[in-house]
Write an enzyme that holds these catalytic residues in place. Structure first.
Site, PDB file in Angstrom:
ATOM      1  N   LYS A  34      15.482 -17.017 -10.818  1.00  0.00           N
ATOM      2  CA  LYS A  34      16.738 -16.989 -11.587  1.00  0.00           C
ATOM      3  C   LYS A  34      17.516 -15.711 -11.268  1.00  0.00           C
ATOM      4  O   LYS A  34      17.585 -14.780 -12.069  1.00  0.00           O
ATOM      5  CB  LYS A  34      16.453 -17.130 -13.085  1.00  0.00           C
ATOM      6  CG  LYS A  34      17.690 -17.561 -13.870  1.00  0.00           C
ATOM      7  CD  LYS A  34      17.304 -18.133 -15.207  1.00  0.00           C
ATOM      8  CE  LYS A  34      18.495 -18.452 -16.086  1.00  0.00           C
ATOM      9  NZ  LYS A  34      19.464 -19.386 -15.501  1.00  0.00           N
TER      10      LYS A  34
ATOM     11  N   ARG B  22       9.400 -17.022 -17.590  1.00  0.00           N
ATOM     12  CA  ARG B  22      10.178 -17.237 -16.359  1.00  0.00           C
ATOM     13  C   ARG B  22      10.737 -15.910 -15.830  1.00  0.00           C
ATOM     14  O   ARG B  22      10.828 -15.693 -14.624  1.00  0.00           O
ATOM     15  CB  ARG B  22      11.301 -18.248 -16.611  1.00  0.00           C
ATOM     16  CG  ARG B  22      12.015 -18.648 -15.314  1.00  0.00           C
ATOM     17  CD  ARG B  22      12.958 -19.813 -15.504  1.00  0.00           C
ATOM     18  NE  ARG B  22      14.036 -19.465 -16.417  1.00  0.00           N
ATOM     19  CZ  ARG B  22      14.922 -20.340 -16.894  1.00  0.00           C
ATOM     20  NH1 ARG B  22      14.851 -21.623 -16.552  1.00  0.00           N
ATOM     21  NH2 ARG B  22      15.863 -19.955 -17.727  1.00  0.00           N
TER      22      ARG B  22
ATOM     23  N   ARG C 183      23.579   2.348  -0.714  1.00  0.00           N
ATOM     24  CA  ARG C 183      23.611   0.992  -0.159  1.00  0.00           C
ATOM     25  C   ARG C 183      22.802   0.911   1.130  1.00  0.00           C
ATOM     26  O   ARG C 183      23.126   1.550   2.130  1.00  0.00           O
ATOM     27  CB  ARG C 183      25.047   0.538   0.111  1.00  0.00           C
ATOM     28  CG  ARG C 183      25.097  -0.916   0.599  1.00  0.00           C
ATOM     29  CD  ARG C 183      26.514  -1.441   0.739  1.00  0.00           C
ATOM     30  NE  ARG C 183      26.496  -2.848   1.099  1.00  0.00           N
ATOM     31  CZ  ARG C 183      26.400  -3.316   2.353  1.00  0.00           C
ATOM     32  NH1 ARG C 183      26.365  -2.488   3.369  1.00  0.00           N
ATOM     33  NH2 ARG C 183      26.363  -4.613   2.586  1.00  0.00           N
TER      34      ARG C 183
ATOM     35  N   LEU D 189      15.764 -24.650 -10.213  1.00  0.00           N
ATOM     36  CA  LEU D 189      15.269 -23.715 -11.212  1.00  0.00           C
ATOM     37  C   LEU D 189      14.333 -24.464 -12.168  1.00  0.00           C
ATOM     38  O   LEU D 189      14.659 -25.571 -12.602  1.00  0.00           O
ATOM     39  CB  LEU D 189      16.449 -23.141 -12.012  1.00  0.00           C
ATOM     40  CG  LEU D 189      16.053 -22.037 -12.976  1.00  0.00           C
ATOM     41  CD1 LEU D 189      15.862 -20.723 -12.228  1.00  0.00           C
ATOM     42  CD2 LEU D 189      17.094 -21.867 -14.066  1.00  0.00           C
TER      43      LEU D 189
ATOM     44  N   GLU E  34      20.196 -30.299  -8.707  1.00  0.00           N
ATOM     45  CA  GLU E  34      20.382 -29.975 -10.133  1.00  0.00           C
ATOM     46  C   GLU E  34      21.864 -29.754 -10.390  1.00  0.00           C
ATOM     47  O   GLU E  34      22.690 -29.833  -9.481  1.00  0.00           O
ATOM     48  CB  GLU E  34      19.565 -28.740 -10.531  1.00  0.00           C
ATOM     49  CG  GLU E  34      19.914 -27.495  -9.748  1.00  0.00           C
ATOM     50  CD  GLU E  34      18.986 -26.315 -10.037  1.00  0.00           C
ATOM     51  OE1 GLU E  34      18.421 -26.221 -11.134  1.00  0.00           O
ATOM     52  OE2 GLU E  34      18.851 -25.470  -9.123  1.00  0.00           O
TER      53      GLU E  34
ATOM     54  N   TYR F 266      18.032 -12.779 -14.310  1.00  0.00           N
ATOM     55  CA  TYR F 266      18.544 -12.885 -15.675  1.00  0.00           C
ATOM     56  C   TYR F 266      17.895 -14.040 -16.417  1.00  0.00           C
ATOM     57  O   TYR F 266      17.215 -14.880 -15.829  1.00  0.00           O
ATOM     58  CB  TYR F 266      20.071 -13.021 -15.661  1.00  0.00           C
ATOM     59  CG  TYR F 266      20.591 -14.387 -15.274  1.00  0.00           C
ATOM     60  CD1 TYR F 266      20.561 -14.824 -13.955  1.00  0.00           C
ATOM     61  CD2 TYR F 266      21.117 -15.249 -16.233  1.00  0.00           C
ATOM     62  CE1 TYR F 266      21.051 -16.079 -13.607  1.00  0.00           C
ATOM     63  CE2 TYR F 266      21.608 -16.508 -15.895  1.00  0.00           C
ATOM     64  CZ  TYR F 266      21.571 -16.919 -14.582  1.00  0.00           C
ATOM     65  OH  TYR F 266      22.037 -18.159 -14.234  1.00  0.00           O
TER      66      TYR F 266
HETATM   67  N1  PDD Z   1      21.559 -21.654 -16.546  1.00  0.00           N
HETATM   68  N2  PDD Z   1      19.490 -24.894 -13.222  1.00  0.00           N
HETATM   69  C1  PDD Z   1      20.307 -23.842 -13.033  1.00  0.00           C
HETATM   70  C2  PDD Z   1      20.850 -23.572 -11.667  1.00  0.00           C
HETATM   71  C3  PDD Z   1      20.643 -23.009 -14.127  1.00  0.00           C
HETATM   72  O1  PDD Z   1      21.442 -21.952 -13.935  1.00  0.00           O
HETATM   73  C4  PDD Z   1      20.131 -23.310 -15.411  1.00  0.00           C
HETATM   74  C5  PDD Z   1      20.424 -22.461 -16.613  1.00  0.00           C
HETATM   75  C6  PDD Z   1      19.297 -24.434 -15.548  1.00  0.00           C
HETATM   76  C7  PDD Z   1      18.692 -24.819 -16.874  1.00  0.00           C
HETATM   77  O2  PDD Z   1      17.677 -23.917 -17.250  1.00  0.00           O
HETATM   78  P1  PDD Z   1      17.349 -23.649 -18.793  1.00  0.00           P
HETATM   79  O3  PDD Z   1      17.031 -24.978 -19.399  1.00  0.00           O
HETATM   80  O4  PDD Z   1      16.184 -22.760 -18.747  1.00  0.00           O
HETATM   81  O5  PDD Z   1      18.591 -23.035 -19.405  1.00  0.00           O
HETATM   82  C8  PDD Z   1      18.989 -25.199 -14.430  1.00  0.00           C
HETATM   83  C9  PDD Z   1      21.914 -20.783 -17.638  1.00  0.00           C
HETATM   84  C10 PDD Z   1      22.056 -21.470 -18.955  1.00  0.00           C
HETATM   85  C11 PDD Z   1      23.148 -19.980 -17.238  1.00  0.00           C
HETATM   86  O6  PDD Z   1      23.175 -19.550 -16.096  1.00  0.00           O
HETATM   87  O7  PDD Z   1      24.040 -19.751 -18.055  1.00  0.00           O
END
Ligand code: PDD
Length: 282
Positions: A147, A52, A100, A204, A179, A33
């Site tokens: 992601k 990405r 499945r 990420l 993170e 996503y």
């Molecule tokens: N999440 N690290 C993780 C684990 C994340 O899920 C996200 C973003 C980030 C920041 O990435 P970016 O700057 O590209 O948004 C870092 C999104 C916002 C979400 O899952 O809602």
């Protein structure tokens, strides 16, 4: 009024969007996503989000069932149909619907969904006050650079934060911060040095992270990409997190220890201001 969402080429009311119980994202979290911010009806950093997305698909050997141009058109259509001025667009692609079985199926019909979420991004109250976080062990798998929709560890960490009366959590592995649950972690040292963990399979590659690093360097702020410990973060003059859904958010408390006297610091405020103004001007 319900939202209009996108499902496999159609725009439908959210209550009419139905997905098979055999979808592999439902059964195996076999989906990827992206979340893109929208300000004044315009997308922020859409191209890097698409780059990405391509990387996530490639790493998982998943096909891209809809062209880049059509995915972009889908985003614009969702903004328009939902009159989204400020908020987020969530887009997900799954490996599709199949009996499945763990191995990748051949010829599964992939699922593509998109929906909007209205959200205050420019002036949310927590951007002014800053947030409190707790630290939790990072219990995730070893491919956090992809992601995927496998976010249960992050949901558990957010829930632990809530139960502890905090706003969010940063995850820690071998003593170093990896993170945030859904964001990138930064600290500020000596008033003008940003420290954030280097990219690897352990985090990420945040789109907002990259944008902030570029803006910081333009503003003569040194950026050090290296892991940092929780103790170093607690002793830092400032801390903040970045994401598409929160831009730059000050962190003023870590595990009960106040950072920068419990107030958002000047570097964080400045970076947020520059980022929001760059995003506004598209
Ligand atoms: N999440 N690290 C993780 C684990 C994340 O899920 C996200 C973003 C980030 C920041 O990435 P970016 O700057 O590209 O948004 C870092 C999104 C916002 C979400 O899952 O809602």
């Amino acid at each position: 009024m319900s939202r209009i969402v996108y499902l496999n080429g159609e725009y439908v009311a959210e209550e009419d969007a139905k997905i098979s119980i055999f979808d592999r994202a439902f059964l195996f979290a076999d989906g990827i996503y992206e979340v893109t911010a929208v300000i004044n009806g315009k997308m922020v950093d859409f191209e890097p989000h698409m780059a990405r997305l391509h990387r996530s698909l490639g790493e998982l050997g998943m096909a891209q069932p809809v062209s880049d141009a059509d995915l972009k058109a889908m985003h614009l259509e969702l903004i328009s149909r939902n009159s989204l001025n400020e908020g987020l667009i969530y887009m997900q692609i799954t490996r599709g619907v199949a009996e499945r079985d763990f191995g990748y199926p051949e010829n599964a019909r992939q699922t593509v969904v998109g929906f909007t979420q209205a959200k205050e991004l420019i002036d949310p109250p927590l951007a002014k006050t800053g947030i409190s976080i707790i630290t939790v062990p990072d219990i995730r798998w070893q491919r956090r650079d992809i992601k995927t929709t496998g976010m249960l560890a992050q949901a558990m960490a957010k829930e632990a934060a809530k139960r502890a009366g905090a706003n969010d959590a940063w995850m820690v592995e071998d003593g170093f911060v990896t993170e945030g649950t859904s964001n990138t972690a930064f600290i500020v040292l000596d008033d003008d040095i940003l420290v954030t963990r280097p990219l690897s399979n352990q985090i990420l590659p945040g789109i907002t992270r990259r944008a902030i690093m570029t803006l910081a360097e333009k503003g003569d702020i040194t950026v050090e990409e290296r892991p940092f410990t929780v103790d170093e973060a607690k002793a830092a003059c400032e801390a903040f997190l970045t994401s598409a859904s929160s831009f730059v958010t000050p962190v003023v408390e870590i595990d009960g220890a106040r950072i920068g006297g419990g107030q958002p610091g000047p570097v964080t405020r400045k970076l947020r201001e520059i980022y929001v103004s760059a995003a506004r001007n598209g």
